[in-house]
Write a protein that holds these residues in place. Structure first.
Motif, short mmCIF file in Angstrom:
data_model
loop_
_atom_site.label_atom_id
_atom_site.label_comp_id
_atom_site.label_asym_id
_atom_site.label_seq_id
_atom_site.Cartn_x
_atom_site.Cartn_y
_atom_site.Cartn_z
N ALA A 51 0.82 -1.21 0.00
CA ALA A 51 0.00 0.00 0.00
C ALA A 51 0.86 1.26 0.00
CB ALA A 51 -0.92 0.00 1.21
N GLY A 52 2.14 1.12 0.35
CA GLY A 52 2.99 2.31 0.44
C GLY A 52 2.88 2.99 1.78
N LEU A 53 2.32 2.31 2.76
CA LEU A 53 2.21 2.89 4.10
C LEU A 53 3.47 2.65 4.91
CD1 LEU A 53 -1.47 1.85 4.72
CD2 LEU A 53 -0.63 4.16 4.42
N ASP A 55 7.78 2.43 4.37
CA ASP A 55 8.90 2.56 3.44
C ASP A 55 9.73 1.29 3.51
OD1 ASP A 55 8.44 4.97 2.35
OD2 ASP A 55 9.51 6.10 3.88
N ILE A 56 9.99 0.69 2.34
CA ILE A 56 10.74 -0.57 2.36
C ILE A 56 12.24 -0.27 2.38
CG2 ILE A 56 8.89 -1.77 1.17
CD1 ILE A 56 10.57 -1.70 -1.34
N TRP A 70 8.42 3.95 -4.81
CA TRP A 70 8.48 5.19 -4.05
C TRP A 70 7.19 6.00 -4.11
CZ3 TRP A 70 13.95 7.10 -5.98
CH2 TRP A 70 14.93 6.24 -5.44
N ALA A 71 6.17 5.45 -4.72
CA ALA A 71 4.95 6.24 -4.93
C ALA A 71 4.16 6.38 -3.63
CB ALA A 71 4.10 5.57 -6.00
N GLU A 72 3.41 7.46 -3.53
CA GLU A 72 2.51 7.67 -2.40
C GLU A 72 1.38 6.64 -2.43
OE1 GLU A 72 2.05 10.02 0.27
OE2 GLU A 72 4.21 9.98 -0.08
N PRO A 73 0.81 6.29 -1.30
CA PRO A 73 -0.27 5.29 -1.28
C PRO A 73 -1.40 5.64 -2.23
CG PRO A 73 0.37 5.88 0.96
CD PRO A 73 1.17 6.76 0.05
N SER A 74 -1.74 6.92 -2.29
CA SER A 74 -2.89 7.31 -3.10
C SER A 74 -2.58 7.25 -4.60
CB SER A 74 -3.34 8.72 -2.72
OG SER A 74 -2.22 9.58 -2.70
N ARG A 76 -0.95 4.72 -6.08
CA ARG A 76 -0.56 3.37 -6.46
C ARG A 76 -1.66 2.60 -7.18
NH1 ARG A 76 3.82 0.77 -2.42
NH2 ARG A 76 5.11 2.62 -2.28
N ILE A 78 -4.53 1.57 -5.69
CA ILE A 78 -5.01 0.53 -4.78
C ILE A 78 -6.16 1.09 -3.94
CG2 ILE A 78 -2.85 -0.74 -4.54
CD1 ILE A 78 -2.98 1.06 -1.69
#
Lengths: 359, 302, 297
Positions: A51-53, A55-56, A70-74, A76, A78
């Motif tokens: 979800a991008g919540l 950071d990996i 690197w994209a923001e959750p919104s 992606r 999803i």
């Protein structure tokens, strides 16, 4: 085959603690994947990474072929449904559904259209002007699903969406989610610790432990041919009986104490001769009989039986090993009865004790 | 009674009798009432004294109610009492305190609530370290930091001004308020924050649309805490206000009552003391349980 | 990739970092920086303006040979010890009384807590008036017939600290009662049920079971009250102005007068550094107990 989600060598460390270890996962378009495992196995963490919540630390994530690492959750593509519903309490249901669309600066007509469609699919139209506080648990979860629905995305992420509901509602909503999937054909990634949910919903189940996917397969394969000891023990209730012994005669038989079990008809690879091995037998793949049958039965002593309505569980001792067998409920066995357990070897699993892998 | 010994079913039955006037209860309530008298006494004495004329005050019965009620001391304390050369009463200090308290309260709450929010939902490298320093800093005696603060404000050209004092209140109120907001925001489910991020809301979007509407109670608690705290401040008022005309109410009150010149007018002094205590007292009685919650929240570490 | 991802992260949380600037400034510049500055300049001979002319421990030698400072420290220790013990004992006992499922609990609490809403200036002035020898309590009791009754702590150097203590306890015990009550209410109801079944009496339960369970509450209260006592200033200013003579001087007053009145900055810095040291003596063992223990446990 087009991939909806691709996870490449995903690694996540919290300080010195490694939570996800070079994990790879490919999800096909329209597939329903369930991430299953005990708490702390990293399943929710993986979902949060998708979800991008979170950071990996290393690796890449692709959604619909686009690198979203690197994209923001919104951004992606999803939609996400949470365990606690996570509805904004001060907004009405309509406000909850449209909040994300307003943030995306969609025109008002488009927002109204999508809210109307989602509430029609989920049958929550009468609730649109209520606040979440005035809804029941099931209604709240429907709204939470609706919030993912209005986003008009191809990937849905579910984070234990049913675990806050009582048993009856849970099974109702489970069916509804399945119906939703067959109607919308979205890709769904669903996290749960409930194996019934996993077995009923999934196209494929990813069983996780310690930040690693232990096995990724269709539910029946996971159930019948667990790839290792952990998966075997985790799936199924009561869990699989494990008999510790050795394989002898070039892998043609299993020796459990003094009991010899013929392995002809085993569904798996070459058994070979192993000084230490484990024979895994599910409770429903054993049959209780009074007479021994050389090479096919294990002697055991009945300890207690538990009638469970539809069927009955009998707990026994074979030597020092505790075992359970599922029998029809009419079959009552008095504690202390000596019986013999007939093994259905075609449904058994043999594990190497050292590597814990199925052979 | 004879029946009772025969019938095995007799004996205690139904609800157990309560002894309302047991010796335990007498002691309990007796102690509480005596203790309460100790707490009420000063307020009673202040009010009574402030309603008497000076001749009656000199009679000496400080606990007795006024034989003749007069509001003259209140009027005098408000508009005529002298500090140094100024004789326009406490009203000057009152308005100064209002001018100090209002912006200080607003600014300190804005800064601290954003801090608390950032600390919980947008942790960045080192954020917890800064927070720890902040909390430990709240135990440092102000005296250690006063002079460098004077120097800093002087360099900025705002030493002695209202703006300077507002900044001082914002800085020294920050630890407790940040802790308060941080702990409150921590109790808001993290999934709500995640859901808002999936919905595309950013730092300020989530703060204004999600966090703020959910946190009104804690804002009220912070408001109570800050209004009473800043209104009651004495030290910063003395140090960071350079002109006696701009002193807050507490400082002016002390100057009026403890001035060595002239005859002591105890009734006016008590009226002045009551006037100064009135704002926090009103806040206290209106807010009731929220006040208790505020101090408890402030007291319990995170 | 690791470096570029880190680069992206600096901007990712940018809003949060900008919003945290006031906090970072306060923590680093004011709390840490200013304290260090004051400690450093306490080793100089700054008079009217801070000058980096280091003179070693001169200021501290002067400080510890100044009778006013010695009285201040002695006062703080006596007042502090008494206030600490009494506040906590009274606060706890009141909390226990309030915890007996009494009627009018809200009323009692309102009465006990309202002084905490008042400033130390108001508190000091109110008690100064009540303890007034000519017209206050002493006079009232003398008029009741005990003509030789004497209770005039504010004008007696030996008793003045107790006069302050009466006012200080009046202001602060309600607050401690509230914290203690919250602590008592936080104890699992099942504990009480268990002791009832075991037949342990109420008072014994408090001493043997409840107090040990409330250790964290006691420690937190202790630290809060102690930190407040060290800052003691307004109350003394209002109630006694440090008198009679120098009998009720406290360190905070010493600091103020050297820093802002006598224009002997470095002496004020040295005195405030000693105050800081006192706080550290209280704080470090607490921090060790509180945070050091967690790492092991």
């Amino acid at each position: 085959m087009t991939h909806s989600i691709q996870v490449k060598d995903l690694t996540l460390n919290f300080g010195a603690v490694s939570v996800l270890k070079t994990l790879n996962l490919d999800v096909a378009e329209g597939e329903f994947i369930v991430l299953l495992g005990p708490s702390g196995c990293g399943k929710s963490t993986l979902l949060n990474c998708l979800a991008g919540l979170l950071d990996i630390t290393d690796g890449q994530i692709f959604i619909k072929g686009k690198n979203v690492t690197w994209a923001e959750p919104s951004d992606r593509g999803i939609g996400m449904v949470f365990q606690s519903y996570a509805l904004y309490p001060q907004m009405t249901v309509r406000g909850n559904l449209s909040f994300g669309l307003k943030n995306a600066k969609l025109p008002k007509e488009e927002i109204d259209k999508r809210v109307a469609r989602a509430s029609e699919i989920l049958q929550i139209e009468p609730l649109l002007d209520r606040k979440p506080g005035a809804l029941s648990g099931g209604q709240r979860q429907r709204v939470a699903i609706g919030r993912a629905l209005v986003r008009d995305v191809d990937v849905f992420l579910f984070d234990e969406p049913l675990s806050n509901l009582d048993a009856k509602l849970r099974s109702e909503l489970r069916v509804e989610i399945k119906r939703l999937h067959s109607r919308l054909k979205n890709t769904m990634v669903y996290v749960t610790h409930d194996q019934i949910e996993a077995l009923t919903l999934a196209d494929r189940i990813a069983v996780m432990r310690g930040g690693i996917i232990q096995q990724l397969d269709a539910p029946q394969t996971i159930y019948n041919r667990p790839s290792n000891l952990f998966v075997a023990g985790f799936i199924g209730s009561p869990s699989m009986n494990f008999l510790h012994g050795a394989t002898v005669d070039g892998g043609r038989a299993f020796l459990f104490g003094d009991t010899r079990i013929d392995l002809a008809g085993y569904d798996g690879g070459a058994v070979l001769e192993r000084s230490k091995a484990i024979l895994g037998l599910r409770p429903e793949h054993l049959h209780i009989q009074m007479e021994p049958e050389a090479g096919h039965t294990i002697p055991a002593l009945v300890e207690i039986d538990e009638p469970m309505g539809a069927d009955s569980l009998v707990w026994l001792k074979a030597g020092e090993t505790q075992m359970s067998v599922r029998v029809p409920v009419e079959r009552r066995l008095a504690p202390g009865t000596h019986v013999h357990l007939k093994v259905d070897i075609s449904k058994a699993s043999i594990f190497d004790t050292a590597s814990e892998q199925r052979v | 009674m004879v029946d009772a010994s025969v019938n095995a079913m007799a004996g205690p039955r139904g609800s157990k009798p309560q002894r309302r006037f047991s010796s335990r209860n007498l002691m309990l309530y007796g102690t509480l009432i005596v203790v309460s008298l100790y707490y009420i006494l000063p307020l009673w004495v202040m009010v009574m004294t402030s309603l008497k004329g000076m001749p009656e005050v000199r009679l000496g019965n400080i606990f007795g109610p006024p034989l003749e009620v007069t509001f003259q001391p209140w009027v005098k304390a408000w508009s005529e009492a002298c500090t140094g050369l100024n004789c326009d009463g406490l009203s000057r200090g009152f308005w100064n305190s209002v001018q100090i308290t209002v912006p200080s309260v607003i600014l300190s709450i804005i800064v601290a609530s954003v801090n608390g929010y950032a600390l919980i939902n947008w942790r960045f490298k080192g954020s917890e370290v800064f927070f720890t320093i902040l909390i430990f800093g709240s135990f440092i005696p102000y005296q250690v930091m006063l002079y460098p603060m004077v120097v800093m404000l002087r360099e900025m050209g705002i030493y002695g001004t209202l703006t300077g004092l507002v900044i001082v209140h914002t800085i020294f109120g920050m630890p407790i308020l940040t802790l308060l907001f941080r702990n409150y925001f921590a109790s808001i489910p993290e999934e709500l924050f995640k859901a808002a991020r999936v919905d595309g809301a950013g730092f300020w979007g989530i703060y204004f649309n999600i966090m703020l509407p959910m946190s009104l109670p804690i804002f009220v608690v912070a408001l109570i805490l800050q209004i009473t705290g800043i209104w009651n401040d004495f030290l910063f008022g003395v140090v960071f206000i350079s002109k006696a005309d701009n002193y807050p109410m507490t400082v002016q009150l002390n100057n009026i009552v403890n001035s060595v010149q002239g005859v002591k007018e105890y009734n006016v002094n008590m009226a002045a003391t009551m006037l100064t205590g009135l704002v926090p007292l009103i806040i206290y009685f209106i807010s009731g349980k929220l006040f208790v919650r505020g101090i408890a929240a402030g007291a319990v570490k995170g | 990739m690791a470096t570029s991802s880190r680069g992206a992260r600096v901007f990712r949380n940018l809003n949060a970092k900008i919003a945290a600037i006031p906090m970072i400034f306060t923590a680093v510049v004011v709390f840490a920086g200013f304290s260090v500055w004051t400690v450093v300049y306490s080793f100089t001979n700054s008079k009217l303006l801070p000058k980096a002319n280091f003179v070693g421990l001169d200021q501290y030698e002067r400080l510890w040979s100044n009778s006013r400072w010695l009285i201040s420290i002695q006062n703080l220790m006596i007042y502090g010890a008494l206030a600490l013990v009494f506040t906590i004992v009274i606060g706890f006992v009141l909390a226990v009384l309030m915890d007996q499922k009494i009627r009018f609990e809200d009323t009692f609490r309102t009465i006990m807590l309202y002084p905490f809403a008042l400033s130390f200036i108001v508190t000091g002035l109110a008690w100064q008036w009540i303890l007034n020898p000519q017209l206050g309590i002493q006079n009232v009791i003398r008029e009741m017939g005990w003509t030789s009754f004497t209770f005039d702590p504010l004008n007696n150097p030996d008793l003045v600290l107790y006069g302050l203590l009466i006012a200080g306890l009046w202001q602060g015990t309600g607050f401690v009662m509230c914290i203690m009550l919250a602590g008592l209410r936080g104890i699992d109801e099942d504990i009480w049920k268990a002791t009832r079944v075991d037949g342990i009496g109420t008072w014994k339960t408090y001493i043997v079971v409840i107090i040990p369970m409330m250790r964290p509450v006691f420690i937190t209260t202790l630290v809060l009250v102690a930190a407040g006592i060290i800052k003691l200033y307004d109350l003394v200013i209002a109630q006694t102005s440090g008198g009679p003579g120098n009998a009720s001087q406290v360190p905070a007053m010493y600091v103020y007068s050297y820093m802002f009145q006598a224009q002997n900055l470095a002496q004020g810095f040295a005195a405030s550094t000693m105050m800081l040291l006192t706080v550290l003596i209280v704080l470090i063992p607490w921090a060790y107990l509180e945070f050091g223990g967690k790492k092991n446990g």
